[in-house]
Design an enzyme around this catalytic site. Structure first.
Site, PDB file in Angstrom:
ATOM      1  N   GLU A   1       0.859  -1.192   0.000  1.00 32.37           N
ATOM      2  CA  GLU A   1       0.000   0.000   0.000  1.00 32.37           C
ATOM      3  C   GLU A   1       0.894   1.241   0.000  1.00 32.37           C
ATOM      4  O   GLU A   1       1.883   1.296   0.728  1.00 32.37           O
ATOM      5  CB  GLU A   1      -0.881   0.020   1.257  1.00 32.37           C
ATOM      6  CG  GLU A   1      -1.756   1.275   1.315  1.00 32.37           C
ATOM      7  CD  GLU A   1      -2.635   1.325   2.547  1.00 32.37           C
ATOM      8  OE1 GLU A   1      -3.592   0.541   2.619  1.00 32.37           O
ATOM      9  OE2 GLU A   1      -2.359   2.152   3.428  1.00 32.37           O
TER      10      GLU A   1
ATOM     11  N   THR B   1      -4.015   4.746  -1.434  1.00 38.07           N
ATOM     12  CA  THR B   1      -5.084   5.213  -0.536  1.00 38.07           C
ATOM     13  C   THR B   1      -5.749   6.481  -1.079  1.00 38.07           C
ATOM     14  O   THR B   1      -5.288   7.096  -2.052  1.00 38.07           O
ATOM     15  CB  THR B   1      -4.563   5.472   0.892  1.00 38.07           C
ATOM     16  OG1 THR B   1      -3.621   6.527   0.829  1.00 38.07           O
ATOM     17  CG2 THR B   1      -3.924   4.231   1.491  1.00 38.07           C
TER      18      THR B   1
ATOM     19  N   ALA C   1      -9.926  10.819   2.919  1.00 37.28           N
ATOM     20  CA  ALA C   1     -11.366  10.871   3.188  1.00 37.28           C
ATOM     21  C   ALA C   1     -11.939  12.269   3.041  1.00 37.28           C
ATOM     22  O   ALA C   1     -13.007  12.459   2.494  1.00 37.28           O
ATOM     23  CB  ALA C   1     -11.651  10.333   4.582  1.00 37.28           C
TER      24      ALA C   1
ATOM     25  N   ARG D   1     -15.840   3.422   3.597  1.00 38.21           N
ATOM     26  CA  ARG D   1     -16.653   4.543   4.054  1.00 38.21           C
ATOM     27  C   ARG D   1     -15.784   5.778   4.249  1.00 38.21           C
ATOM     28  O   ARG D   1     -16.145   6.882   3.857  1.00 38.21           O
ATOM     29  CB  ARG D   1     -17.332   4.188   5.386  1.00 38.21           C
ATOM     30  CG  ARG D   1     -18.276   5.283   5.862  1.00 38.21           C
ATOM     31  CD  ARG D   1     -18.635   5.134   7.326  1.00 38.21           C
ATOM     32  NE  ARG D   1     -17.491   5.370   8.195  1.00 38.21           N
ATOM     33  CZ  ARG D   1     -17.549   5.337   9.520  1.00 38.21           C
ATOM     34  NH1 ARG D   1     -18.687   5.038  10.131  1.00 38.21           N
ATOM     35  NH2 ARG D   1     -16.460   5.578  10.236  1.00 38.21           N
ATOM     36  N   GLY D   2     -14.609   5.605   4.892  1.00 42.75           N
ATOM     37  CA  GLY D   2     -13.795   6.746   5.301  1.00 42.75           C
ATOM     38  C   GLY D   2     -14.085   7.065   6.758  1.00 42.75           C
ATOM     39  O   GLY D   2     -15.136   6.700   7.292  1.00 42.75           O
ATOM     40  N   ASP D   3     -13.119   7.734   7.384  1.00 42.72           N
ATOM     41  CA  ASP D   3     -13.304   8.076   8.800  1.00 42.72           C
ATOM     42  C   ASP D   3     -14.244   9.251   8.946  1.00 42.72           C
ATOM     43  O   ASP D   3     -14.344  10.102   8.060  1.00 42.72           O
ATOM     44  CB  ASP D   3     -11.948   8.391   9.440  1.00 42.72           C
ATOM     45  CG  ASP D   3     -11.235   7.110   9.852  1.00 42.72           C
ATOM     46  OD1 ASP D   3     -11.930   6.172  10.303  1.00 42.72           O
ATOM     47  OD2 ASP D   3     -10.001   7.048   9.702  1.00 42.72           O
TER      48      ASP D   3
ATOM     49  N   HIS E   1     -13.931  -2.807  14.590  1.00 45.60           N
ATOM     50  CA  HIS E   1     -13.893  -1.390  14.231  1.00 45.60           C
ATOM     51  C   HIS E   1     -14.207  -0.553  15.470  1.00 45.60           C
ATOM     52  O   HIS E   1     -15.112  -0.895  16.244  1.00 45.60           O
ATOM     53  CB  HIS E   1     -14.909  -1.106  13.112  1.00 45.60           C
ATOM     54  CG  HIS E   1     -14.821   0.297  12.601  1.00 45.60           C
ATOM     55  ND1 HIS E   1     -15.581   1.321  13.126  1.00 45.60           N
ATOM     56  CD2 HIS E   1     -14.044   0.856  11.645  1.00 45.60           C
ATOM     57  CE1 HIS E   1     -15.268   2.437  12.491  1.00 45.60           C
ATOM     58  NE2 HIS E   1     -14.350   2.189  11.578  1.00 45.60           N
TER      59      HIS E   1
ATOM     60  N   GLN F   1       6.718   6.078  15.360  1.00 46.62           N
ATOM     61  CA  GLN F   1       5.546   5.604  14.595  1.00 46.62           C
ATOM     62  C   GLN F   1       4.539   4.886  15.493  1.00 46.62           C
ATOM     63  O   GLN F   1       3.362   4.820  15.171  1.00 46.62           O
ATOM     64  CB  GLN F   1       6.011   4.552  13.586  1.00 46.62           C
ATOM     65  CG  GLN F   1       6.090   4.956  12.153  1.00 46.62           C
ATOM     66  CD  GLN F   1       6.624   3.756  11.373  1.00 46.62           C
ATOM     67  OE1 GLN F   1       7.744   3.295  11.570  1.00 46.62           O
ATOM     68  NE2 GLN F   1       5.803   3.243  10.476  1.00 46.62           N
TER      69      GLN F   1
HETATM   70  P1  FAD Z   1     -17.974   0.540   7.129  1.00 41.91           P
HETATM   71  O1  FAD Z   1     -17.876  -0.818   6.551  1.00 41.91           O
HETATM   72  O2  FAD Z   1     -19.093   1.397   6.715  1.00 41.91           O
HETATM   73  O3  FAD Z   1     -17.986   0.353   8.730  1.00 41.91           O
HETATM   74  C1  FAD Z   1     -17.841   1.463   9.599  1.00 41.91           C
HETATM   75  C2  FAD Z   1     -18.565   1.151  10.920  1.00 41.91           C
HETATM   76  O4  FAD Z   1     -19.988   1.084  10.706  1.00 41.91           O
HETATM   77  C3  FAD Z   1     -18.189  -0.196  11.535  1.00 41.91           C
HETATM   78  O5  FAD Z   1     -18.247  -0.043  12.927  1.00 41.91           O
HETATM   79  C4  FAD Z   1     -19.285  -1.137  11.036  1.00 41.91           C
HETATM   80  O6  FAD Z   1     -19.479  -2.247  11.906  1.00 41.91           O
HETATM   81  C5  FAD Z   1     -20.489  -0.217  11.010  1.00 41.91           C
HETATM   82  N1  FAD Z   1     -21.429  -0.541   9.932  1.00 41.91           N
HETATM   83  C6  FAD Z   1     -21.160  -0.968   8.681  1.00 41.91           C
HETATM   84  N2  FAD Z   1     -22.277  -1.097   7.961  1.00 41.91           N
HETATM   85  C7  FAD Z   1     -23.294  -0.735   8.768  1.00 41.91           C
HETATM   86  C8  FAD Z   1     -24.709  -0.632   8.590  1.00 41.91           C
HETATM   87  N3  FAD Z   1     -25.284  -0.970   7.422  1.00 41.91           N
HETATM   88  N4  FAD Z   1     -25.464  -0.187   9.645  1.00 41.91           N
HETATM   89  C9  FAD Z   1     -24.890   0.149  10.831  1.00 41.91           C
HETATM   90  N5  FAD Z   1     -23.554   0.063  11.049  1.00 41.91           N
HETATM   91  C10 FAD Z   1     -22.774  -0.362  10.033  1.00 41.91           C
HETATM   92  N6  FAD Z   1      -9.550   5.554   5.086  1.00 41.91           N
HETATM   93  C11 FAD Z   1      -9.386   6.539   4.164  1.00 41.91           C
HETATM   94  O7  FAD Z   1      -9.810   7.660   4.395  1.00 41.91           O
HETATM   95  N7  FAD Z   1      -8.737   6.309   2.980  1.00 41.91           N
HETATM   96  C12 FAD Z   1      -8.237   5.081   2.671  1.00 41.91           C
HETATM   97  O8  FAD Z   1      -7.651   4.898   1.598  1.00 41.91           O
HETATM   98  C13 FAD Z   1      -8.389   4.019   3.624  1.00 41.91           C
HETATM   99  N8  FAD Z   1      -7.922   2.768   3.362  1.00 41.91           N
HETATM  100  C14 FAD Z   1      -8.153   1.762   4.278  1.00 41.91           C
HETATM  101  C15 FAD Z   1      -7.695   0.449   3.983  1.00 41.91           C
HETATM  102  C16 FAD Z   1      -7.893  -0.576   4.898  1.00 41.91           C
HETATM  103  C17 FAD Z   1      -7.406  -1.978   4.557  1.00 41.91           C
HETATM  104  C18 FAD Z   1      -8.523  -0.313   6.142  1.00 41.91           C
HETATM  105  C19 FAD Z   1      -8.701  -1.430   7.144  1.00 41.91           C
HETATM  106  C20 FAD Z   1      -8.988   0.969   6.429  1.00 41.91           C
HETATM  107  C21 FAD Z   1      -8.809   2.010   5.513  1.00 41.91           C
HETATM  108  N9  FAD Z   1      -9.262   3.308   5.767  1.00 41.91           N
HETATM  109  C22 FAD Z   1      -9.081   4.308   4.839  1.00 41.91           C
HETATM  110  C23 FAD Z   1      -9.922   3.621   7.039  1.00 41.91           C
HETATM  111  C24 FAD Z   1     -11.452   3.471   6.945  1.00 41.91           C
HETATM  112  O9  FAD Z   1     -11.985   4.468   6.099  1.00 41.91           O
HETATM  113  C25 FAD Z   1     -12.002   3.624   8.376  1.00 41.91           C
HETATM  114  O10 FAD Z   1     -11.615   2.524   9.175  1.00 41.91           O
HETATM  115  C26 FAD Z   1     -13.490   3.898   8.476  1.00 41.91           C
HETATM  116  O11 FAD Z   1     -13.762   4.326   9.820  1.00 41.91           O
HETATM  117  C27 FAD Z   1     -14.394   2.703   8.199  1.00 41.91           C
HETATM  118  O12 FAD Z   1     -14.409   2.371   6.883  1.00 41.91           O
HETATM  119  P2  FAD Z   1     -15.175   1.028   6.399  1.00 41.91           P
HETATM  120  O13 FAD Z   1     -15.109   1.027   4.928  1.00 41.91           O
HETATM  121  O14 FAD Z   1     -14.656  -0.146   7.131  1.00 41.91           O
HETATM  122  O15 FAD Z   1     -16.662   1.385   6.905  1.00 41.91           O
END
Ligand code: FAD
Length: 293
Positions: A17, A48, A51, A107-109, A151, A214
């Site tokens: 990555e 990446t 967000a 989703r993004g943070d 998460h 780090q």
């Molecule tokens: P989701 O899958 O939407 O989950 C987020 C939270 O909501 C979880 O607690 C989940 O249990 C809950 N949830 C999911 N679906 C539902 C639903 N339907 N109803 C209610 N609750 C639900 N961030 C960036 O900004 N840019 C990047 O490039 C990036 N790359 C990443 C790569 C990896 C491998 C990882 C592990 C993370 C990365 N992140 C990145 C961070 C990521 O955006 C955050 O961890 C974010 O908070 C959650 O994203 P997600 O896609 O897992 O969200």
């Protein structure tokens, strides 16, 4: 080439990555660093996506450069929570038009500003909505994130896995984990998600910690558990940059070998745009990579 075709090969491989520059002024140095990593010929590379929009504009250009110049299969990350439907449609079209067919759908943070805003006005609330849209818009190979240590917003692992299954059922082809420093957590997680009926390939994410400073940031970002032997390594070598770098590369290599030995064929390494560290790991695995055992 689809990521799923790459990771289904019966050969030990690594993917890396990288992240795009935050400002135009650092574009050239990031481009050079990512090219040096591409020269190692990894199984694929992921780029990446910021967000809040900060670095997102460069994700495509870095990915396209590596694909065109080095023929490395690319995975572009895309986050949705801070975007509207039109912006996401345009991003998806741009990726497709530029030959990027592997997308990590996230989703993004939630930034403090987003947290304060009116959720009923958001176009996207969870990654699953983006996954459904990608599924509708073309033949993408779709990745999604998963969290062996749960998460941070989830109240329990059962719910986290329930929503993970919803993402997979919506069309996810493979998953990549949040960084882990203790492989047992990964194997435990695999057992639980397989029990829950999630059967897509899962790539463990390994972050080489090669600098004492780090550590705090990595814990803050990921909430990852640091095993005692990891903490002892940082305590002992953290104040000596050369020693810490060597120890951090060795620790990550050791984790990767353990994953390979226990049936994982591709490991995703968070390279932090550091070619020397990517190369250090590659060299340590020179008689293992691209071989089947
Ligand atoms: P989701 O899958 O939407 O989950 C987020 C939270 O909501 C979880 O607690 C989940 O249990 C809950 N949830 C999911 N679906 C539902 C639903 N339907 N109803 C209610 N609750 C639900 N961030 C960036 O900004 N840019 C990047 O490039 C990036 N790359 C990443 C790569 C990896 C491998 C990882 C592990 C993370 C990365 N992140 C990145 C961070 C990521 O955006 C955050 O961890 C974010 O908070 C959650 O994203 P997600 O896609 O897992 O969200």
């Amino acid at each position: 080439m689809r990521i799923t075709d790459i990771i289904s090969r019966d050969q030990m491989s690594l993917s890396f990555e990288v992240f795009p520059p935050k400002k135009e002024t650092s574009y050239e140095s990031v481009k050079t660093a990512t090219e040096e990593i591409a020269e190692l010929k990894p199984a694929f590379m992921s780029v990446t996506y910021g967000a809040g929009g900060g670095t997102s504009e460069y994700t495509l250009s870095i990915a396209k450069n590596l694909k065109d110049k080095y023929n490395v299969p690319m995975l572009a990350h895309l986050t949705c929570v801070s975007s509207d439907k039109d912006t996401i449609s345009k991003k998806i079209k741009d990726l497709k038009d530029n030959g990027i067919t592997n997308i990590m759908a996230l989703r993004g943070d939630l930034t403090p500003e987003l947290e304060k805003s009116d959720r009923s006005r958001w176009d996207y609330h969870h990654a699953v909505e983006l996954i459904r849209e990608l599924k509708d818009k073309g033949d993408f190979c779709i990745g999604a994130a998963c969290y062996p240590e749960v998460h941070p917003e989830s109240s329990c692992q059962r719910d986290d896995i329930k929503y993970l299954k919803e993402k997979v059922d919506a069309g996810v082809d493979f998953l990549t984990t949040q960084m882990i420093f203790d492989n047992n957590l990964f194997f435990n997680f695999m057992y639980k998600i397989r029990e829950a009926g999630i059967n897509v390939p899962v790539l463990p994410g390994i972050m080489p910690i090669t600098n004492g400073n780090q550590v705090e940031r990595a814990i803050k970002l990921s909430g990852a558990f640091m095993p005692q032997r990891f903490k002892a390594m940082v305590d002992k070598f953290g104040s000596n940059p050369a020693a810490m770098k060597q120890a951090g590369i060795a620790y990550a290599t050791d984790q990767i070998i353990d994953l390979y030995a226990n049936g994982i064929t591709n490991v995703h390494v968070y390279s932090m745009n550091k070619p020397d560290i990517a190369k250090g790991i590659y060299d340590n695995l020179s008689d293992i990579l691209w071989k089947s055992f």
